[in-house]
Every structure is written in C-alpha cells, then in structure tokens.
Design an enzyme around this catalytic site. Sequence first.
Site, short mmCIF file in Angstrom:
data_model
loop_
_atom_site.label_atom_id
_atom_site.label_comp_id
_atom_site.label_asym_id
_atom_site.label_seq_id
_atom_site.Cartn_x
_atom_site.Cartn_y
_atom_site.Cartn_z
CG ASP A 172 -1.82 -1.00 0.94
OD1 ASP A 172 -1.73 -2.16 1.12
OD2 ASP A 172 -3.04 -0.66 0.40
O1 MRU Z 1 -7.35 -2.95 3.15
P1 MRU Z 1 -7.01 -3.47 1.58
O2 MRU Z 1 -8.09 -4.58 1.13
O3 MRU Z 1 -7.58 -2.24 0.77
O4 MRU Z 1 -5.59 -3.77 1.65
C1 MRU Z 1 -5.26 -4.27 0.64
C2 MRU Z 1 -3.63 -4.67 0.57
O5 MRU Z 1 -3.10 -4.61 1.64
C3 MRU Z 1 -3.01 -5.25 -0.81
O6 MRU Z 1 -2.02 -6.02 -0.52
C4 MRU Z 1 -2.56 -4.02 -1.41
O7 MRU Z 1 -3.20 -2.76 -1.36
C5 MRU Z 1 -1.97 -4.15 -2.82
S1 MRU Z 1 -3.47 -4.25 -4.01
C6 MRU Z 1 -2.64 -4.60 -5.37
#
Ligand code: MRU
EC number: 5.3.1.23
Length: 356
Positions: A247
């Site tokens: 993220d």
């Molecule tokens: O809370 P989320 O479901 O948005 O978290 C998603 C993740 O942690 C993913 O690993 C990250 O965003 C990469 S998505 C290509």
Amino acid sequence: MTLEAIKWKDGKLQILDQLLLPLECKFIDIDNTKEGWEVINKMQVRGAPAIAIVGCLSLAAELQTCFPKFASKSELHKFIKEKIIYLISARPTAVNMKISGEDLIMNSRKLLDSEISLLDYKEKVIGLCVQMLESDVTTNKTLSKFGCDFLLKELPDDNNVTVLTHCNTGSLATAGYGTALGMIRTLHSRNRLGHVYCTETRPYNQGARLTAYELVFEKMPATLICDDMVGALMKIRKVNAVIVGSDRIARNGDTANKIGTYQLAVLAKHHNVPFYVCAPTTSIDMSLKNGSDIPIEERPENELSHIGKQRIAAPGIKCWNPAFDVTPAELISGGIVTEKGVFAPDELFSKLSVGI
Ligand code: MRU
C-alpha cells in the site's frame, strides 16, 4: 472471460461490491466523488491501485454531470484540487490515490495554462482519469513479467514453484491482472506454478473471500490456510517464495501492506524463503525516509468482533484493528518488483527517484 471490478462505459462508473463477494456478484453505480469516497471508505472497493482508479473515475463521473456549474477553467481546476484532497482522506495508508491525484492536479494545471476551451479542458481531464484503467493493466503485466523472470532465474532447478500470498492483490484490487497475484498468474501461464497458498487474511478475510475466488476463477492449483498456519506450512511443506503487494513503500524500502505481512516476512526469514513485494511505482512514497512515518489506518472494532452481522467475539471485549503493518526493508529478501524492474530495497531511491 476476465474478472473486472471497475467498469467505465459511456461516461458511467460501476464497481463490483466486494463486501458481497464471494456469495453475490453485484455492480453498483458511482455518480460522484461523495459516492466514490464512501465505497472506498467502506471497502466496497479496496486494494491500493483500485482505490486510486475509482477515486479519480468518481471525479470524472461527477465532471460529466456537474459541468455546467463552472464559469471558468480556473474554477474547474480549483474544484479538481478540492475533490482530490477529499478523496485522499477516504483511506490514509495506501498512497496511490495521493500520487495519482497529485499527478492529475499537475496535468490539470498544465491544461489550465494552455489555450484550450473549458469544454475541451474538462474532456481532457476525464480522459486522463479513464486512461488510468488501461495503464494500470499494462503496468501490472509488465511488473509480473519482470518478477516472474527474476524469480525463475533465482531458482536452482526447473521444478515448479510453490508460493504463498496474503490479502488480495489480483484483478479485484486493480484495474485488472493484479500485482502479486499478477506475478503468480504469469508463473501459471508459463506452466511453472506448482501451488499457491493463500492466507485467510483476518479480520476482513480478503484472502478467503477474494483471492480464493480469483484462484478458483483462474483455475490455479491453490489452497486456503488460516493466517496462523504459515509457520507450520513453511516447516512442514516447501514454500519457494512469499509474494505480497503493498500500500505504501518508503524510500528505504520499508513496506506497509495488509496486517499480517510483517509476521510472514519474519517467518520467511527464519525459514530462508525469499520474500517479494510487488507494486506499481505509484505505491512508492519517496517523500518518506522510512516506514515509521507511514500512517496506519485503524478500522472499526466490529470488523474484528463480527463476521458480517454475526458476532464472534465475547461481548464486552475490546478490539484493536490496525489494517496494515510495516515490513522492514531488511526482511524483503527477494526484491521489490515494479513495472520499472526488480530492485533491492536499498536501490529504490538511487534507481527510481530521478525526476521526483
Ligand atoms: O485493506 P485493503 O483490502 O485495501 O488492503 C489491500 C492490501 O493490503 C493489498 O495488498 C495492497 O493494496 C496491494 S493491492 C494490489
């Protein structure tokens, strides 16, 4: 047939409601930035790249309808800036919305200074948002190829590869193909994928609900495990690589990703399993020296105490629900896989910061 979580057709935006998956496949209309903010905040759409794309496309959808209210190009530019700031606030950890939004503001600024009409200005801004859908798929395919080439070169023999992944990083978290799941998909398309283990990813269960859904959909050989089975898995069965998304990556390589990623990296180090992070360069935040400055979103207690509407925790117990953790750069032993190549964490700044 491919899985598609974000649809833009004839100036209309629709997203697949990921809270209903895997039991129900329902698209919802997003007509403006308020609705865009809400679906991102409620996690009806999630995954760092998808958040940025839906945020920008919700602005495009709003521009289509509220356009007559602008008297000048500078008024429109001000509106775009305000809406981007608002959209960034929907979820704080993933940096892609901020980076893509700032990019859009910069391009809007250039258009503002050019000779074009107000109408053409609006159309061009909408065009830039729509372009994100296509370029994200290209980015994901490119990084997946780089990652796959790199991983296969590192392996001592021609055996198929068993990988472990966490959360959901596939078509549902992006405009299509995926990042970490994209790399796994490329391994599969080259007939080199032995098996994928995906973690359940408590408390929101993106692994059990979404990654498992994608793996079944793509007919990849796969098994679901609980988050607390990873140590046993690495000890009892062979895992060749851990492949996760991100993220936000600080410039020293420290990486924020779904809660639980850090403990996977610690276990991977103990068991000598290479640990890869796959992310587009829009997930790299060169303004942060290290991971300690990454804001970590804390989500409501009920996501932990309940599954859907069903309470599973003892009433009265307090819950702590950080949505992300930070994996220190030194645990990212395989590399950081981007659309510009695969880098060791300590190479990121020198190799990618040109022009920033
Ligand atoms: O809370 P989320 O479901 O948005 O978290 C998603 C993740 O942690 C993913 O690993 C990250 O965003 C990469 S998505 C290509």
